[in-house]
Design a protein around this motif. Structure first.
Motif, PDB file in Angstrom:
ATOM      1  N   LEU A  81      -0.600  -4.198 -15.753  1.00  0.00           N
ATOM      2  CA  LEU A  81       0.078  -3.931 -14.490  1.00  0.00           C
ATOM      3  C   LEU A  81      -0.086  -2.468 -14.082  1.00  0.00           C
ATOM      4  O   LEU A  81      -0.353  -2.158 -12.920  1.00  0.00           O
ATOM      5  N   ILE A  82       0.085  -1.540 -15.038  1.00  0.00           N
ATOM      6  CA  ILE A  82      -0.103  -0.127 -14.720  1.00  0.00           C
ATOM      7  C   ILE A  82      -1.523   0.141 -14.225  1.00  0.00           C
ATOM      8  O   ILE A  82      -1.747   0.801 -13.206  1.00  0.00           O
ATOM      9  N   GLN A  83      -2.508  -0.368 -14.948  1.00  0.00           N
ATOM     10  CA  GLN A  83      -3.900  -0.059 -14.623  1.00  0.00           C
ATOM     11  C   GLN A  83      -4.356  -0.652 -13.298  1.00  0.00           C
ATOM     12  O   GLN A  83      -5.247  -0.098 -12.637  1.00  0.00           O
ATOM     13  N   LEU A  84      -3.757  -1.776 -12.897  1.00  0.00           N
ATOM     14  CA  LEU A  84      -4.224  -2.494 -11.714  1.00  0.00           C
ATOM     15  C   LEU A  84      -3.318  -2.324 -10.494  1.00  0.00           C
ATOM     16  O   LEU A  84      -3.702  -2.709  -9.387  1.00  0.00           O
ATOM     17  N   ALA A  85      -2.142  -1.751 -10.677  1.00  0.00           N
ATOM     18  CA  ALA A  85      -1.137  -1.740  -9.607  1.00  0.00           C
ATOM     19  C   ALA A  85      -1.635  -1.062  -8.333  1.00  0.00           C
ATOM     20  O   ALA A  85      -1.406  -1.561  -7.222  1.00  0.00           O
ATOM     21  N   ARG A  86      -2.301   0.072  -8.456  1.00  0.00           N
ATOM     22  CA  ARG A  86      -2.739   0.792  -7.253  1.00  0.00           C
ATOM     23  C   ARG A  86      -3.798   0.008  -6.485  1.00  0.00           C
ATOM     24  O   ARG A  86      -3.821   0.019  -5.252  1.00  0.00           O
ATOM     25  N   GLU A  87      -4.669  -0.663  -7.199  1.00  0.00           N
ATOM     26  CA  GLU A  87      -5.675  -1.496  -6.532  1.00  0.00           C
ATOM     27  C   GLU A  87      -5.008  -2.563  -5.666  1.00  0.00           C
ATOM     28  O   GLU A  87      -5.511  -2.917  -4.592  1.00  0.00           O
ATOM     29  N   PHE A  88      -3.857  -3.046  -6.107  1.00  0.00           N
ATOM     30  CA  PHE A  88      -3.172  -4.121  -5.389  1.00  0.00           C
ATOM     31  C   PHE A  88      -2.134  -3.612  -4.396  1.00  0.00           C
ATOM     32  O   PHE A  88      -1.435  -4.409  -3.779  1.00  0.00           O
ATOM     33  N   GLY A  89      -2.000  -2.277  -4.233  1.00  0.00           N
ATOM     34  CA  GLY A  89      -1.151  -1.764  -3.168  1.00  0.00           C
ATOM     35  C   GLY A  89       0.054  -0.969  -3.584  1.00  0.00           C
ATOM     36  O   GLY A  89       0.940  -0.729  -2.756  1.00  0.00           O
ATOM     37  N   ALA A  90       0.126  -0.525  -4.834  1.00  0.00           N
ATOM     38  CA  ALA A  90       1.233   0.331  -5.254  1.00  0.00           C
ATOM     39  C   ALA A  90       0.896   1.782  -4.953  1.00  0.00           C
ATOM     40  O   ALA A  90      -0.217   2.238  -5.219  1.00  0.00           O
ATOM     41  N   ALA A  91       1.870   2.517  -4.404  1.00  0.00           N
ATOM     42  CA  ALA A  91       1.685   3.947  -4.154  1.00  0.00           C
ATOM     43  C   ALA A  91       2.217   4.780  -5.312  1.00  0.00           C
ATOM     44  O   ALA A  91       1.705   5.857  -5.594  1.00  0.00           O
ATOM     45  N   ALA A 145       1.666   4.985 -21.913  1.00  0.00           N
ATOM     46  CA  ALA A 145       1.896   4.533 -20.541  1.00  0.00           C
ATOM     47  C   ALA A 145       1.441   5.586 -19.536  1.00  0.00           C
ATOM     48  O   ALA A 145       0.869   5.258 -18.494  1.00  0.00           O
ATOM     49  N   ARG A 146       1.686   6.853 -19.856  1.00  0.00           N
ATOM     50  CA  ARG A 146       1.204   7.930 -18.977  1.00  0.00           C
ATOM     51  C   ARG A 146      -0.328   7.925 -18.915  1.00  0.00           C
ATOM     52  O   ARG A 146      -0.926   8.083 -17.851  1.00  0.00           O
ATOM     53  N   ALA A 147      -0.957   7.753 -20.069  1.00  0.00           N
ATOM     54  CA  ALA A 147      -2.421   7.761 -20.121  1.00  0.00           C
ATOM     55  C   ALA A 147      -3.011   6.602 -19.327  1.00  0.00           C
ATOM     56  O   ALA A 147      -4.111   6.731 -18.761  1.00  0.00           O
ATOM     57  N   LEU A 148      -2.290   5.487 -19.254  1.00  0.00           N
ATOM     58  CA  LEU A 148      -2.769   4.332 -18.499  1.00  0.00           C
ATOM     59  C   LEU A 148      -2.623   4.523 -16.993  1.00  0.00           C
ATOM     60  O   LEU A 148      -3.230   3.784 -16.213  1.00  0.00           O
ATOM     61  N   GLY A 149      -1.803   5.520 -16.579  1.00  0.00           N
ATOM     62  CA  GLY A 149      -1.713   5.812 -15.156  1.00  0.00           C
ATOM     63  C   GLY A 149      -0.333   5.819 -14.543  1.00  0.00           C
ATOM     64  O   GLY A 149      -0.208   5.959 -13.322  1.00  0.00           O
ATOM     65  N   ALA A 150       0.716   5.712 -15.341  1.00  0.00           N
ATOM     66  CA  ALA A 150       2.069   5.738 -14.777  1.00  0.00           C
ATOM     67  C   ALA A 150       2.415   7.133 -14.270  1.00  0.00           C
ATOM     68  O   ALA A 150       2.082   8.140 -14.899  1.00  0.00           O
ATOM     69  N   ASP A 151       3.096   7.200 -13.126  1.00  0.00           N
ATOM     70  CA  ASP A 151       3.524   8.479 -12.560  1.00  0.00           C
ATOM     71  C   ASP A 151       4.767   9.030 -13.247  1.00  0.00           C
ATOM     72  O   ASP A 151       4.944  10.241 -13.355  1.00  0.00           O
ATOM     73  N   LEU A 152       5.620   8.142 -13.680  1.00  0.00           N
ATOM     74  CA  LEU A 152       6.876   8.512 -14.343  1.00  0.00           C
ATOM     75  C   LEU A 152       7.146   7.475 -15.412  1.00  0.00           C
ATOM     76  O   LEU A 152       6.980   6.269 -15.177  1.00  0.00           O
ATOM     77  N   VAL A 153       7.549   7.918 -16.609  1.00  0.00           N
ATOM     78  CA  VAL A 153       7.863   6.985 -17.695  1.00  0.00           C
ATOM     79  C   VAL A 153       9.259   7.282 -18.215  1.00  0.00           C
ATOM     80  O   VAL A 153       9.602   8.434 -18.504  1.00  0.00           O
ATOM     81  N   ILE A 154      10.067   6.235 -18.349  1.00  0.00           N
ATOM     82  CA  ILE A 154      11.439   6.335 -18.840  1.00  0.00           C
ATOM     83  C   ILE A 154      11.542   5.556 -20.143  1.00  0.00           C
ATOM     84  O   ILE A 154      11.004   4.449 -20.263  1.00  0.00           O
ATOM     85  N   ASP A 155      12.222   6.135 -21.118  1.00  0.00           N
ATOM     86  CA  ASP A 155      12.370   5.492 -22.428  1.00  0.00           C
ATOM     87  C   ASP A 155      13.473   4.440 -22.357  1.00  0.00           C
ATOM     88  O   ASP A 155      14.655   4.756 -22.258  1.00  0.00           O
ATOM     89  N   HIS A 156      13.062   3.163 -22.424  1.00  0.00           N
ATOM     90  CA  HIS A 156      14.072   2.104 -22.317  1.00  0.00           C
ATOM     91  C   HIS A 156      14.833   1.873 -23.622  1.00  0.00           C
ATOM     92  O   HIS A 156      15.688   0.974 -23.678  1.00  0.00           O
ATOM     93  N   THR A 193      14.781   3.148  -3.792  1.00  0.00           N
ATOM     94  CA  THR A 193      13.392   3.278  -3.341  1.00  0.00           C
ATOM     95  C   THR A 193      12.416   2.419  -4.130  1.00  0.00           C
ATOM     96  O   THR A 193      11.207   2.475  -3.890  1.00  0.00           O
ATOM     97  N   VAL A 194      12.906   1.626  -5.060  1.00  0.00           N
ATOM     98  CA  VAL A 194      12.026   0.762  -5.853  1.00  0.00           C
ATOM     99  C   VAL A 194      11.813  -0.545  -5.087  1.00  0.00           C
ATOM    100  O   VAL A 194      12.760  -1.280  -4.816  1.00  0.00           O
ATOM    101  N   ASP A 195      10.567  -0.793  -4.743  1.00  0.00           N
ATOM    102  CA  ASP A 195      10.259  -1.982  -3.953  1.00  0.00           C
ATOM    103  C   ASP A 195      10.048  -3.234  -4.810  1.00  0.00           C
ATOM    104  O   ASP A 195      10.411  -4.329  -4.411  1.00  0.00           O
ATOM    105  N   GLY A 223       0.795  -1.217   0.000  1.00  0.00           N
ATOM    106  CA  GLY A 223       0.000   0.000   0.000  1.00  0.00           C
ATOM    107  C   GLY A 223       0.827   1.265   0.000  1.00  0.00           C
ATOM    108  O   GLY A 223       0.303   2.361  -0.182  1.00  0.00           O
ATOM    109  N   SER A 224       2.129   1.137   0.205  1.00  0.00           N
ATOM    110  CA  SER A 224       2.996   2.319   0.264  1.00  0.00           C
ATOM    111  C   SER A 224       4.228   2.179  -0.619  1.00  0.00           C
ATOM    112  O   SER A 224       5.174   2.944  -0.479  1.00  0.00           O
ATOM    113  N   GLU A 225       4.208   1.231  -1.534  1.00  0.00           N
ATOM    114  CA  GLU A 225       5.419   0.873  -2.260  1.00  0.00           C
ATOM    115  C   GLU A 225       5.471   1.443  -3.671  1.00  0.00           C
ATOM    116  O   GLU A 225       4.456   1.754  -4.294  1.00  0.00           O
ATOM    117  N   THR A 226       6.708   1.565  -4.172  1.00  0.00           N
ATOM    118  CA  THR A 226       6.978   1.999  -5.539  1.00  0.00           C
ATOM    119  C   THR A 226       7.276   0.780  -6.394  1.00  0.00           C
ATOM    120  O   THR A 226       8.075  -0.080  -6.001  1.00  0.00           O
TER     121      THR A 226
END
Length: 323
Positions: A156-166, A181-192, A208-210, A139-142
């Motif tokens: 994973l992006i769309q459902l992560a917060r429901e399952f406890g991602a902060a 990815a931003r539109a789906l709900g990501a807080d930060l997106v990095i170009d891999h 800080t990545v859990d 519930g408090s994790e990155t």
């Protein structure tokens, strides 16, 4: 009936439309009239010869299809006839107007979900649900979601917060996928696609990545370890888009008290299969999973699209009988 026959291993051109006899369900099987057939990334690898086929070519290709049950084999309740289902075959036969599959591999489609959306969501979505359950978020994790704009990552992006991602950090390749990815709900997106993207992520989220949902694998997995939370950071490895599994040793994990879980194999797949009903029930609340619908006889084109990695959603094949 029309079907797509894999004539050998190789490029998309080995997928050829042919007229073949309509199958009949054996004991324990059902026969569906296919309405939607997803083109799956692992299928492109099998077609190319990266992995052996359970049945050698020539063979009717394909592993999943959605449609209406039209006949049942011995031992299967007749009231299934007329119901809409998504089925998984035992290794071949789904790129066709009619598809036989074990009844135990069928998942009922809710009334409010189209066959196309069900076919598109069931594999990627069920894997995402199983990954999130495995992660045991607090519930408090990155979390970091790799290749987040499409497939499993998009769920994973769309459902992560429901399952406890902060906080959700995503990776994606190129401007269009980053924006998606931003539109789906990501807080930060990095170009891999950028060299040194792992360093950028470690700089922007140091220690800080859990949880890392790793679908890229290869050497980037070890490069992400400095970004992970000491003592509790965990990496869930479920793919290798780089061409190789995560190259991480125990010697690299132990100093930071980190863990790596391999999310693969028969036991893992059995858990993912058990999540199919759950993901289909969630489909109406999620972003539309379908991007492109093609006639069944354009299966080779469907493989080209999937291998290009350009689509943001699933490619679906539609038999002429349901077009």
């Amino acid at each position: 009936m029309q079907a797509i026959v894999m004539t050998g291993t190789g490029g998309p051109e080995v997928l050829v439309a042919r007229e073949v006899p309509r199958p009949r369900p054996a004991a324990g099987e059902i026969l569906i009239r296919a309405a939607a057939i997803p083109v799956l990334y692992p299928e492109t690898q099998l077609r190319a010869g990266a992995f052996p086929m359970a049945t050698p070519p020539p063979v009717i290709f394909g592993f999943q299809a959605a449609g209406e049950v039209v006949e049942v084999g011995a031992g299967i309740a007749a009231d299934l006839v007329g119901r809409r289902v998504v089925v998984s075959t035992d290794g071949s036969g789904s790129y066709a107007e009619f598809v036989c599959a074990p009844a135990q591999n069928a998942t009922l489609i809710p009334d409010e979900v189209s066959a196309e959306d069900a076919a598109a969501a069931i594999m990627s979505g069920s894997i995402a649900l199983t990954l999130l359950n495995t992660a045991k978020l607090t519930g408090s994790e990155t979390v970091v979601v790799e290749a987040a704009a499409t497939g499993v990552g998009s769920y994973l992006i769309q459902l992560a917060r429901e399952f406890g991602a902060a906080r959700v950090i995503a990776t994606a390749g190129g401007p269009a996928k980053i924006e998606h990815a931003r539109a789906l709900g990501a807080d930060l997106v990095i170009d891999h696609r950028n060299e040194g993207w792992t360093d950028e992520l470690a700089e922007r989220a140091p220690g800080t990545v859990d949880v890392v949902f790793d679908s890229i694998g290869g050497t980037s997995a070890a490069a992400l370890l400095p970004a992970m939370t000491p003592g509790s950071g965990r990496m869930l490895s479920y793919g290798w888009l780089s061409g190789a599994p995560a190259q991480v040793s125990a010697a690299e994990l132990i100093p930071g008290g980190l863990t790596l879980t391999a999310c693969a194999g028969p036991a893992w797949q059995q858990r993912a299969d058990g999540a199919r009903t759950d993901i289909l029930a969630r489909v109406p609340a999620l972003a539309s999973p379908v991007e492109t619908t093609l006639p069944l006889d354009q299966a080779a084109r469907g493989h080209e699209l999937v291998e290009s990695r350009r689509p943001l959603g699933k490619v679906i094949l539609r038999p002429a009988a349901t077009a």
